[in-house]
Write a protein that holds these residues in place. Sequence first.
Motif, PDB file in Angstrom:
ATOM      1  N   ALA A   8      50.440  36.820   1.918  1.00  0.00           N
ATOM      2  CA  ALA A   8      50.157  35.390   1.942  1.00  0.00           C
ATOM      3  C   ALA A   8      49.339  35.077   3.189  1.00  0.00           C
ATOM      4  O   ALA A   8      49.857  35.119   4.310  1.00  0.00           O
ATOM      5  N   ASP A  10      48.406  32.617   5.029  1.00  0.00           N
ATOM      6  CA  ASP A  10      48.628  31.203   5.346  1.00  0.00           C
ATOM      7  C   ASP A  10      48.008  30.868   6.696  1.00  0.00           C
ATOM      8  O   ASP A  10      48.716  30.622   7.680  1.00  0.00           O
ATOM      9  N   LYS A  32      46.908  36.444  -0.962  1.00  0.00           N
ATOM     10  CA  LYS A  32      47.151  35.125  -1.568  1.00  0.00           C
ATOM     11  C   LYS A  32      46.477  34.063  -0.712  1.00  0.00           C
ATOM     12  O   LYS A  32      46.687  34.024   0.501  1.00  0.00           O
ATOM     13  N   LYS A  61      48.736  25.873  -7.521  1.00  0.00           N
ATOM     14  CA  LYS A  61      49.818  25.187  -8.251  1.00  0.00           C
ATOM     15  C   LYS A  61      49.362  23.909  -8.957  1.00  0.00           C
ATOM     16  O   LYS A  61      49.850  22.815  -8.682  1.00  0.00           O
ATOM     17  N   LEU A 118      60.438  25.089  -7.483  1.00  0.00           N
ATOM     18  CA  LEU A 118      60.181  25.573  -6.124  1.00  0.00           C
ATOM     19  C   LEU A 118      61.510  25.962  -5.479  1.00  0.00           C
ATOM     20  O   LEU A 118      62.524  25.291  -5.700  1.00  0.00           O
ATOM     21  N   THR A 119      61.478  27.012  -4.669  1.00  0.00           N
ATOM     22  CA  THR A 119      62.740  27.452  -4.054  1.00  0.00           C
ATOM     23  C   THR A 119      63.239  26.443  -3.016  1.00  0.00           C
ATOM     24  O   THR A 119      64.366  26.510  -2.559  1.00  0.00           O
ATOM     25  N   VAL A 156      56.297  32.701 -10.900  1.00  0.00           N
ATOM     26  CA  VAL A 156      56.690  32.863  -9.505  1.00  0.00           C
ATOM     27  C   VAL A 156      58.170  32.520  -9.465  1.00  0.00           C
ATOM     28  O   VAL A 156      58.575  31.486 -10.001  1.00  0.00           O
ATOM     29  N   PRO A 178      58.163  35.569  -3.830  1.00  0.00           N
ATOM     30  CA  PRO A 178      58.164  35.374  -2.370  1.00  0.00           C
ATOM     31  C   PRO A 178      59.598  35.459  -1.844  1.00  0.00           C
ATOM     32  O   PRO A 178      60.508  35.828  -2.594  1.00  0.00           O
ATOM     33  N   ARG A 181      61.979  39.646   3.104  1.00  0.00           N
ATOM     34  CA  ARG A 181      62.166  39.900   4.542  1.00  0.00           C
ATOM     35  C   ARG A 181      62.638  41.331   4.746  1.00  0.00           C
ATOM     36  O   ARG A 181      63.376  41.866   3.929  1.00  0.00           O
ATOM     37  N   GLN A 190      63.054  30.757   5.186  1.00  0.00           N
ATOM     38  CA  GLN A 190      63.487  31.263   3.871  1.00  0.00           C
ATOM     39  C   GLN A 190      64.998  31.475   3.902  1.00  0.00           C
ATOM     40  O   GLN A 190      65.532  32.008   4.869  1.00  0.00           O
ATOM     41  N   VAL A 208      55.321  38.655  -2.640  1.00  0.00           N
ATOM     42  CA  VAL A 208      54.402  37.881  -1.801  1.00  0.00           C
ATOM     43  C   VAL A 208      55.014  37.835  -0.409  1.00  0.00           C
ATOM     44  O   VAL A 208      56.106  37.291  -0.233  1.00  0.00           O
ATOM     45  N   VAL A 209      54.329  38.413   0.547  1.00  0.00           N
ATOM     46  CA  VAL A 209      54.886  38.503   1.901  1.00  0.00           C
ATOM     47  C   VAL A 209      53.929  37.840   2.890  1.00  0.00           C
ATOM     48  O   VAL A 209      52.763  38.211   2.957  1.00  0.00           O
ATOM     49  N   GLY A 210      54.456  36.852   3.618  1.00  0.00           N
ATOM     50  CA  GLY A 210      53.640  36.164   4.615  1.00  0.00           C
ATOM     51  C   GLY A 210      53.992  36.615   6.011  1.00  0.00           C
ATOM     52  O   GLY A 210      53.578  37.676   6.478  1.00  0.00           O
ATOM     53  N   ARG A 211      54.823  35.804   6.674  1.00  0.00           N
ATOM     54  CA  ARG A 211      55.095  36.023   8.096  1.00  0.00           C
ATOM     55  C   ARG A 211      55.615  37.394   8.512  1.00  0.00           C
ATOM     56  O   ARG A 211      55.251  37.861   9.594  1.00  0.00           O
ATOM     57  N   PRO A 212      56.406  38.076   7.675  1.00  0.00           N
ATOM     58  CA  PRO A 212      56.811  39.426   8.119  1.00  0.00           C
ATOM     59  C   PRO A 212      55.595  40.329   8.371  1.00  0.00           C
ATOM     60  O   PRO A 212      55.691  41.293   9.134  1.00  0.00           O
TER      61      PRO A 212
END
Length: 232
Positions: A8, A10, A32, A61, A118-119, A156, A178, A181, A190, A208-212
Motif C-alpha cells: 500500500a 500510502d 496499491k 472504492k 469497511l473494517t 477486500v 489488509p 502485521r 489496525q 495488502v501491506v502498508g506500514r509494516p
Amino acid sequence: MGKDVIIACDFDSAEKTFDFLSLFKGRKPFVKIGMELYYAEGPQIVKKIKELGHRIFLDLKLHDIPNTVKKSMAVLSKLDVDMCNLHAAGTISMMEAALEGLTREDGTRPLLIAVTQLTSTDEERMKRELLIDKPLTEVVMHYAHNAKIAGLDGVVCSPLEAAEVHKVCGSKFLTVTPGVRFADGELGDQKRVMTPKQAKNIGSDYIVVGRPITASQDPVKAYERCVAEFVD
Ligand code: C5P
C-alpha cells in the motif's frame, strides 16, 4: 495471477512514492495506489508507476449510480491498471455496470474487487447509524455473494473472513486482505490482524501491506519477509 504481496503506497506525493519504489532496484512489487496519492497526483501517477513495470491495484472504492460508475470504470480501465474496486453496497446493478464499463473492446479488463464492510465499521455502528441489524459476518458474506452474482472477481476483506468467503463464494473467488502485521511488529490503528504466514494458511489470495513495509527501517527486507512468509 497467483498469491502475491501488494504494497500500500500510502504517500501524499509522487516524489515520496518514487523515492520509496527506487529502493527496490530491479524488483517490481505489486503496488496499491489509494485515494490520497491519486487525488494528490492524478492519473499521471498511475501511468508513471505502470511505465516502471509495476502491477497496480487502484483502490478508489467507487460508489455511485450505475451509469456514473460504468463511465468512470471505462476511464480507469484505459489507465491499464491490474485491479480496481468499488463498494458492494452500491448494489448488484452497480457492480454489473462497473464490469461493463471496465471491459475493453478486446474483452480484457482489470480484476474487479468489492469492498464489503469497511473494517472500521463495527456491528454496533451498523445497528445504530445504518439500521443494519444482522451480524457483521453475515452482512460481509451476503455482500460477497452479491459481488459473486454480479460477476466480480473477489472481495477486500479481513484475513479473518477469508476462509468463510471462500466457503460461500468458492475457492477461485479472490480474497484481498489488509490488516497484516508481523508477529513482532506494531499494530498501529489496525485491530484485527494476522501475520503474512497466518494469512497464507487461512487462504488469502493477496495481502495488502502498508506500514509494516513503508515505515520499516529497511522496506525491501520487510517486503521480502512478507513474500517469504506469504508466497514462498
Ligand atoms: O499500513 P497498513 O498495513 O495498515 O495499510 C493497510 C492498507 O489497506 C491501507 O491502504 C488501508 O487504507 C487499506 N485498507 C484497510 N482496511 C480495509 C480496507 C483497506 O486497511 N478494510
